[in-house]
Scaffold this motif. Structure first.
Motif, short mmCIF file in Angstrom:
data_model
loop_
_atom_site.label_atom_id
_atom_site.label_comp_id
_atom_site.label_asym_id
_atom_site.label_seq_id
_atom_site.Cartn_x
_atom_site.Cartn_y
_atom_site.Cartn_z
N ASN B 96 64.70 -32.09 53.13
CA ASN B 96 64.68 -31.55 51.78
C ASN B 96 64.07 -30.16 51.76
N LEU B 97 62.91 -30.05 52.41
CA LEU B 97 62.21 -28.77 52.41
C LEU B 97 63.04 -27.71 53.14
N TRP B 98 63.61 -28.13 54.26
CA TRP B 98 64.38 -27.19 55.06
C TRP B 98 65.53 -26.60 54.27
N LEU B 99 66.17 -27.47 53.47
CA LEU B 99 67.31 -27.01 52.67
C LEU B 99 66.90 -25.92 51.69
N GLY B 100 65.63 -25.91 51.30
CA GLY B 100 65.18 -24.87 50.39
C GLY B 100 65.04 -23.53 51.08
N GLY B 101 64.93 -23.54 52.40
CA GLY B 101 64.60 -22.31 53.11
C GLY B 101 65.72 -21.74 53.95
N GLN B 141 57.86 -34.66 42.67
CA GLN B 141 57.70 -33.37 42.00
C GLN B 141 57.09 -32.35 42.95
N MET B 142 56.15 -32.81 43.78
CA MET B 142 55.58 -31.91 44.79
C MET B 142 56.67 -31.45 45.75
N LEU B 143 57.53 -32.39 46.12
CA LEU B 143 58.61 -32.05 47.05
C LEU B 143 59.54 -31.02 46.42
N ALA B 144 59.86 -31.24 45.13
CA ALA B 144 60.75 -30.30 44.45
C ALA B 144 60.12 -28.91 44.41
N LEU B 145 58.81 -28.88 44.13
CA LEU B 145 58.12 -27.58 44.10
C LEU B 145 58.10 -26.95 45.48
N GLY B 146 57.76 -27.78 46.47
CA GLY B 146 57.69 -27.28 47.84
C GLY B 146 59.04 -26.75 48.31
N ARG B 147 60.10 -27.48 47.94
CA ARG B 147 61.44 -27.08 48.32
C ARG B 147 61.80 -25.73 47.70
N GLY B 148 61.37 -25.55 46.44
CA GLY B 148 61.60 -24.26 45.79
C GLY B 148 60.82 -23.15 46.48
N LEU B 149 59.59 -23.45 46.89
CA LEU B 149 58.77 -22.43 47.53
C LEU B 149 59.32 -22.00 48.88
N MET B 150 60.09 -22.92 49.52
CA MET B 150 60.67 -22.59 50.82
C MET B 150 61.59 -21.37 50.75
N ALA B 151 62.07 -21.05 49.55
CA ALA B 151 62.92 -19.86 49.40
C ALA B 151 62.07 -18.59 49.30
N ARG B 152 60.74 -18.74 49.43
CA ARG B 152 59.82 -17.60 49.34
C ARG B 152 60.02 -16.80 48.06
N PRO B 153 59.95 -17.50 46.94
CA PRO B 153 60.24 -16.81 45.68
C PRO B 153 59.12 -15.85 45.28
N GLU B 154 59.52 -14.81 44.58
CA GLU B 154 58.54 -13.97 43.89
C GLU B 154 58.42 -14.43 42.45
N LEU B 155 59.49 -15.07 41.96
CA LEU B 155 59.43 -15.68 40.64
C LEU B 155 59.94 -17.11 40.76
N LEU B 156 59.17 -18.03 40.20
CA LEU B 156 59.52 -19.44 40.26
C LEU B 156 59.82 -19.91 38.84
N LEU B 157 61.00 -20.49 38.64
CA LEU B 157 61.31 -21.11 37.36
C LEU B 157 61.07 -22.60 37.53
N VAL B 158 60.29 -23.21 36.65
CA VAL B 158 60.02 -24.64 36.79
C VAL B 158 60.34 -25.33 35.47
N ASP B 159 61.23 -26.31 35.55
CA ASP B 159 61.67 -27.01 34.34
C ASP B 159 60.92 -28.34 34.20
N GLU B 160 60.06 -28.42 33.22
CA GLU B 160 59.28 -29.62 32.91
C GLU B 160 58.66 -30.27 34.15
N PRO B 161 57.71 -29.59 34.75
CA PRO B 161 57.10 -30.14 35.96
C PRO B 161 56.30 -31.42 35.69
#
Lengths: 348, 234
Positions: B96-101, B141-161
């Motif tokens: 899952n995490l890898w797919l984010g990156g 939810q942590m996994l979803a956040l972590g997966r998003g962070l794998m893209a090295r975002p400068e801006l993170l959009l989070v929908d109802e964490p």
């Protein structure tokens, strides 16, 4: 803006990088290698031990169906796009080989290659509009396309219309004409070879980034998209690979039977059978389509012998009952049973 | 950093967003508030490219991104964590995490990014070879956040964490969002609970019925009578 904290730190530790290696599948264990080798040797030796034509016929047909089932498995099992129109690609493969040889004396080997190319192009033409549809709607669209293809070929006189194509018998150049009248052995080994090739592709796919994308698309297409997967592109890759496998199966079938018509190579039941075979064996697994075909095809032959070829659907009734039992006890297919016997947990 | 101007979104003929404008400056945490059906998720989906706007412009780091496909937007370091987590249930935590990156802009650094994510969520490291569906809601939810962070975002959009999380876990999640923000990632997130959201947000926007009805700093919104009217009626 300043680089975010964690973006700027770059601990260049090779050990760390190795520990964080790609999370794909582990290479096969020694036991799996040995098992694979034993199965391979058995399959290579089979026709030498069982030399009755019928004994070889069953295996040849299993190879052809399993190749087609593996094609469906790539598209539906891994990428999650349920196609009920695989017969389209089977038919294109069959007609390419038969038509080019009987009308232009082009070797069916080339015909097979042409079939693969045409099938992949048709797969693109089908995929681009239908992948806008989700879930059941994609399945229904492919079902309809399968029926349209059959109707088109029934009415297309240039390629033989409803009577189809009788492939001219060629005695002198068996390898050029891809016809072997003295022995079934060439069909056996060619079929086995193509099936092995398809399995190698799927083996590679399971360990590749493309395969991971496929599974992500199967499970959560929107999330896959939001993470940066070009979902449509990977779906198109899946349907093209699937079409290629299926088309080769169609060409092999033609060269083995030497007479084809739209009723034989474009029927809906063919599209359904590969679905049943794969589901029975285990969807989205390397060996599922093969195990499923190896169980269902001989079963259907036996019921046909036992009940006579009355055209009744006894074999399908038995299929249905079996699939019901399997899905209750082994929802992941017979592969679940295999894993249990081999004593390891099944994995996704 | 992010500028949304005059955004209008329609599903077919049915318009759901009218003239919404908002911005997020570098380093900010901004919250989008509003009752159910206000169009909050649609706004985020449109920014990340999952929906196409009917009108308006979206600029990110000075470049227009409206109309770009989602995979290109992620490549510009804008990651979107969708509502209900959307983890891949039958893939492992690590897959899952890898797919984010995998997108080109993050691929080279993913080993380090993974380290960062595991530091932030040690729980995920413990469970890295487990299938995602076997995780608890909070872990997912942590996994979803972590997966998003794998893209090295400068801006993170989070929908109802916080959706469906136990109060204690929700408090943790807020703390984690702030921690992520402190590493320099700007955050735009959706939350229904005004108090909770504004406890970490610098500013907020309130949507109602597809219109932007209010915006201001956290203090202004907390003191505003309008917010009470919108959320409590009356």
């Amino acid at each position: 803006m300043a680089a975010p904290g964690f973006l700027s730190e770059t601990p260049d530790d090779p050990e760390l990088a190795a520990a964080r290696a790609e999370p794909l599948r582990a290479p096969p264990s020694r036991g799996q290698w040995i098992l694979g080798a034993v199965i391979g040797v058995c399959l290579l030796a089979y026709p030498l031990v069982f030399d009755q034509p019928y004994q070889q016929h069953v295996l040849i047909m299993i190879f052809i169906y399993a190749l087609m089932a593996q094609g469906w498995n790539v598209l539906a099992g891994y990428c999650g796009q349920i196609s009920l129109g695989q017969a389209v690609f089977f038919g294109i493969g069959a007609y390419s080989a038969a038509f080019l040889f009987s009308n232009f004396q082009i070797s069916p080997w080339l015909g097979m290659a042409v079939g693969v190319v045409v099938s992949m192009v048709v797969a693109l033409l089908i995929g681009i509009p239908t992948f806008r549809l989700k879930g059941h709607y994609f399945a229904i669209a492919t079902l309809v396309i399968g029926e349209i293809a059959q109707t088109v070929f029934i009415n297309w006189e240039y390629v033989g219309g409803a009577t189809g194509i009788w492939i001219p018998i060629e005695w002198d150049a068996p390898w050029f004409a891809f016809q072997f009248h003295d022995s079934k052995l060439p069909y056996y080994y060619i079929g086995l070879g193509f099936l092995a090739l398809a399995c190698l592709c799927v083996y590679w796919l399971e360990r590749s980034r493309t395969g991971l994308y496929f599974r992500a698309i199967r499970e959560e297409p929107e999330a896959a998209s939001s993470l940066g997967t070009d979902v449509t592109r990977y779906k198109l890759i899946a349907i093209m690979v699937s079409a290629a496998f299926t088309s080769v199966a169609g060409s092999l079938f033609t060269q083995y039977i030497l007479v084809i018509d739209p009723e034989t190579v474009f029927p809906l039941i063919l599209s359904i059978l590969v679905v049943l075979m794969t589901m029975m064996g285990g969807v989205g697994t390397l060996w599922g389509p093969i195990i499923g075909t190896a169980v269902l095809f001989p079963l259907s032959e036996m019921t046909r012998i036992y009940f006579g070829g009355s055209g009744g659907a006894e074999d399908l009734m038995i299929y249905g009952a079996l699939i019901l039992l399997i899905s209750v006890f082994y929802p992941r297919g017979l592969i679940g049973l295999v894993h249990k016997v081999m004593g390891r947990g099944s994995h996704a | 950093m992010l500028d949304v101007a005059g955004l209008e979104v329609a599903y077919g003929d049915y318009q759901v967003i009218w003239d919404v404008s908002l911005h997020v400056a570098a380093g900010e945490i901004v919250s989008v508030l509003g009752p159910n059906g206000a169009g909050k998720s649609t706004v985020l989906n449109t920014i990340s490219g999952l929906c196409r706007p009917k009108a308006g412009r979206i600029t990110f780091k000075g470049e227009r991104i409206d109309g770009l496909p989602p995979y290109e937007i992620v490549g510009r370091r804008l990651a979107h964590i969708m509502e209900r987590r959307r983890v891949f249930p039958y893939l492992t935590v690590r897959q899952n995490l890898w797919l984010g990156g995998y997108n080109p802009s993050a691929r080279k650094e993913r080993a380090q990014t993974l380290d960062f994510v595991f530091e932030l969520f040690p729980r995920l490291e413990e469970r890295e070879s487990q299938l995602a569906h076997s995780l608890s809601g909070g872990e997912q939810q942590m996994l979803a956040l972590g997966r998003g962070l794998m893209a090295r975002p400068e801006l993170l959009l989070v929908d109802e964490p916080l959706l469906g999380l136990a109060p204690a876990v929700a408090a943790d999640m807020m703390r984690i969002l702030r921690q992520i923000n402190e590493t320099g990632v700007s955050i735009l997130f959706i939350e229904q609970n005004v108090q909770t959201a504004l406890s970490i947000a610098d500013r907020g926007y309130v949507l109602e019925g597809g219109h932007l009805v209010l915006d201001g700093t956290a203090e202004e919104l907390l003191a505003s009578a309008d917010v009470k009217r919108i959320f409590l009626g009356g």
